[in-house]
Design a protein around this motif. Sequence first.
Motif, PDB file in Angstrom:
ATOM      1  N   ARG A 101      43.619  40.431  50.367  1.00 44.40           N
ATOM      2  CA  ARG A 101      42.187  40.359  50.063  1.00 44.40           C
ATOM      3  C   ARG A 101      41.969  39.858  48.632  1.00 44.40           C
ATOM      4  O   ARG A 101      41.100  39.025  48.372  1.00 44.40           O
ATOM      5  CB  ARG A 101      41.557  41.728  50.246  1.00 44.40           C
ATOM      6  N   LEU A 102      42.770  40.369  47.712  1.00 39.10           N
ATOM      7  CA  LEU A 102      42.683  39.932  46.318  1.00 39.10           C
ATOM      8  C   LEU A 102      43.038  38.455  46.198  1.00 39.10           C
ATOM      9  O   LEU A 102      42.364  37.697  45.492  1.00 39.10           O
ATOM     10  CB  LEU A 102      43.610  40.787  45.449  1.00 39.10           C
ATOM     11  N   ALA A 103      44.072  38.015  46.911  1.00 38.24           N
ATOM     12  CA  ALA A 103      44.474  36.608  46.871  1.00 38.24           C
ATOM     13  C   ALA A 103      43.396  35.705  47.453  1.00 38.24           C
ATOM     14  O   ALA A 103      43.115  34.626  46.915  1.00 38.24           O
ATOM     15  CB  ALA A 103      45.786  36.413  47.620  1.00 38.24           C
ATOM     16  N   ALA A 104      42.765  36.131  48.548  1.00 33.15           N
ATOM     17  CA  ALA A 104      41.703  35.334  49.160  1.00 33.15           C
ATOM     18  C   ALA A 104      40.506  35.208  48.220  1.00 33.15           C
ATOM     19  O   ALA A 104      39.849  34.172  48.171  1.00 33.15           O
ATOM     20  CB  ALA A 104      41.272  35.963  50.481  1.00 33.15           C
ATOM     21  N   ARG A 105      40.237  36.267  47.476  1.00 35.18           N
ATOM     22  CA  ARG A 105      39.080  36.280  46.579  1.00 35.18           C
ATOM     23  C   ARG A 105      39.363  35.578  45.256  1.00 35.18           C
ATOM     24  O   ARG A 105      38.503  34.910  44.702  1.00 35.18           O
ATOM     25  CB  ARG A 105      38.669  37.731  46.325  1.00 35.18           C
ATOM     26  N   SER A 106      40.603  35.708  44.739  1.00 36.44           N
ATOM     27  CA  SER A 106      40.877  35.248  43.377  1.00 36.44           C
ATOM     28  C   SER A 106      41.994  34.231  43.253  1.00 36.44           C
ATOM     29  O   SER A 106      42.230  33.729  42.164  1.00 36.44           O
ATOM     30  CB  SER A 106      41.240  36.447  42.501  1.00 36.44           C
ATOM     31  N   GLY A 107      42.741  33.976  44.319  1.00 37.01           N
ATOM     32  CA  GLY A 107      43.869  33.063  44.237  1.00 37.01           C
ATOM     33  C   GLY A 107      45.061  33.710  43.559  1.00 37.01           C
ATOM     34  O   GLY A 107      45.005  34.853  43.103  1.00 37.01           O
ATOM     35  N   ALA A 108      46.149  32.966  43.469  1.00 44.63           N
ATOM     36  CA  ALA A 108      47.397  33.497  42.912  1.00 44.63           C
ATOM     37  C   ALA A 108      47.239  33.893  41.451  1.00 44.63           C
ATOM     38  O   ALA A 108      47.757  34.925  41.020  1.00 44.63           O
ATOM     39  CB  ALA A 108      48.515  32.473  43.068  1.00 44.63           C
TER      40      ALA A 108
END
Length: 172
Positions: A132-139
């Motif tokens: 979820r964090l990756a989808a929202r903020s990227g790597a």
Amino acid sequence: MSSITDELIAGTAAGFASTILGAPLDAVKVRMQHLQQPGLTTWACALAMLRESGVPAFFRGVGVPLLNSVLMNTVMFVVFEEVRSALPDTTGGALAAGAVSGLAQSLLSTPMDLLKIQVQLRGRHPLSILRRLAARSGAVGVASTLSVGGSMNMLREGVFTASPCLRLPCSR
């Protein structure tokens, strides 16, 4: 057994035991910090958690801190011994080895602590939280979010790991 094997076993055992024993208190602490209810006591919070979710409430998300503490303690024991063997057998050498060991530990503890808190509060699987964090903020967002507080953790872990050498003989 070699010295490094002994350190790996000791680190794993210490990490496992400390996490299992501390998990219930940590769960209550995180819940109290999240609720921020004036007058809420530790005992009242623990009883509410027990009534709402039963005993599993005290061990929700224990996998992340279990992995974290086993890794952290293993890193701490191994790095301390390896650095210590390369330095003079003095209090200063022991302090330096402790500080380096603590700094190495903080590279693991910072992201794992954040992930542990999110699992405890949200009740989701750690990989779900990371996705979820990756989808929202990227790597880059994941890396920067997981490193929040890293400098304070480095300072804390370095001082904490080195400080026993001020009170106890830290000879080889």
